[in-house]
Design a protein around this motif. Structure first.
Motif, PDB file in Angstrom:
ATOM      1  N   MET A   1       0.872  -1.114  -0.459  1.00  0.00           N
ATOM      2  CA  MET A   1      -0.058  -0.153  -0.293  1.00  0.00           C
ATOM      3  C   MET A   1       1.011   1.427   0.060  1.00  0.00           C
ATOM      4  O   MET A   1       1.828   1.474   0.513  1.00  0.00           O
ATOM      5  N   ALA A   2       0.367   2.437  -1.454  1.00  0.00           N
ATOM      6  CA  ALA A   2       1.643   3.927  -1.532  1.00  0.00           C
ATOM      7  C   ALA A   2       1.200   4.189  -0.031  1.00  0.00           C
ATOM      8  O   ALA A   2       0.062   4.491   0.492  1.00  0.00           O
ATOM      9  N   ASP A   3       1.669   5.186   0.879  1.00  0.00           N
ATOM     10  CA  ASP A   3       1.977   5.955   1.580  1.00  0.00           C
ATOM     11  C   ASP A   3       0.747   6.932   1.279  1.00  0.00           C
ATOM     12  O   ASP A   3       0.974   7.219   0.485  1.00  0.00           O
ATOM     13  N   GLN A   4       0.264   7.970   2.225  1.00  0.00           N
ATOM     14  CA  GLN A   4      -0.980   8.851   2.403  1.00  0.00           C
ATOM     15  C   GLN A   4      -0.067   9.671   2.642  1.00  0.00           C
ATOM     16  O   GLN A   4      -0.183   9.684   4.393  1.00  0.00           O
ATOM     17  N   ILE A  12       3.174  12.067   5.931  1.00  0.00           N
ATOM     18  CA  ILE A  12       3.035  11.361   5.349  1.00  0.00           C
ATOM     19  C   ILE A  12       2.312   9.841   6.360  1.00  0.00           C
ATOM     20  O   ILE A  12       3.276  10.109   7.757  1.00  0.00           O
ATOM     21  N   SER A  14       1.049   5.915   7.684  1.00  0.00           N
ATOM     22  CA  SER A  14       1.021   4.529   6.375  1.00  0.00           C
ATOM     23  C   SER A  14      -0.556   3.984   7.566  1.00  0.00           C
ATOM     24  O   SER A  14      -0.949   2.794   6.294  1.00  0.00           O
ATOM     25  N   GLN A  16      -5.566   4.842   8.120  1.00  0.00           N
ATOM     26  CA  GLN A  16      -6.173   5.074   7.920  1.00  0.00           C
ATOM     27  C   GLN A  16      -6.497   6.436   8.246  1.00  0.00           C
ATOM     28  O   GLN A  16      -7.598   7.572   8.018  1.00  0.00           O
ATOM     29  N   SER A  27      -4.399  12.127   1.378  1.00  0.00           N
ATOM     30  CA  SER A  27      -5.012  12.098  -0.075  1.00  0.00           C
ATOM     31  C   SER A  27      -2.959  11.330  -0.260  1.00  0.00           C
ATOM     32  O   SER A  27      -1.918  11.346  -0.144  1.00  0.00           O
ATOM     33  N   SER A  28      -3.618  10.834  -1.493  1.00  0.00           N
ATOM     34  CA  SER A  28      -1.842  10.044  -2.224  1.00  0.00           C
ATOM     35  C   SER A  28      -1.666  10.227  -3.571  1.00  0.00           C
ATOM     36  O   SER A  28      -0.715   9.846  -4.104  1.00  0.00           O
ATOM     37  N   ASP A  29      -2.021  11.679  -3.959  1.00  0.00           N
ATOM     38  CA  ASP A  29      -1.551  12.559  -4.908  1.00  0.00           C
ATOM     39  C   ASP A  29      -0.879  13.522  -3.755  1.00  0.00           C
ATOM     40  O   ASP A  29      -1.060  14.650  -3.733  1.00  0.00           O
ATOM     41  N   TRP A  30       0.527  13.207  -3.695  1.00  0.00           N
ATOM     42  CA  TRP A  30       1.463  14.306  -2.635  1.00  0.00           C
ATOM     43  C   TRP A  30       2.847  14.078  -3.343  1.00  0.00           C
ATOM     44  O   TRP A  30       3.667  13.767  -4.243  1.00  0.00           O
TER      45      TRP A  30
END
Length: 61
Positions: A1-4, A12, A14, A16, A27-30
């Protein structure tokens, strides 16, 4: 799982929810990564308003 990344404090995470501010607004867009080791002496940490040593994103979308 990608870091959010927490959209509130840019930490950052890991899971929820953000353990720093408690929000689940993630967000996973960073981009950009900065690691603050000593927030009291870090000029970058002061500039971005960080007071807890951890990994932070510079830009969160």
């Amino acid at each position: 799982m990608a870091d959010q990344v927490c959209r509130e404090c840019h930490r950052i995470v890991s899971g929820q929810t953000c353990p720093l501010c408690g929000t689940s607004n993630l967000s996973s867009d960073w981009s950009g990564l900065v690691i603050i080791v000593d927030p009291e002496k870090s000029e970058i940490g002061k500039k971005i308003g960080v007071d807890v040593a951890d990994k932070y994103a510079l830009k969160v979308r």
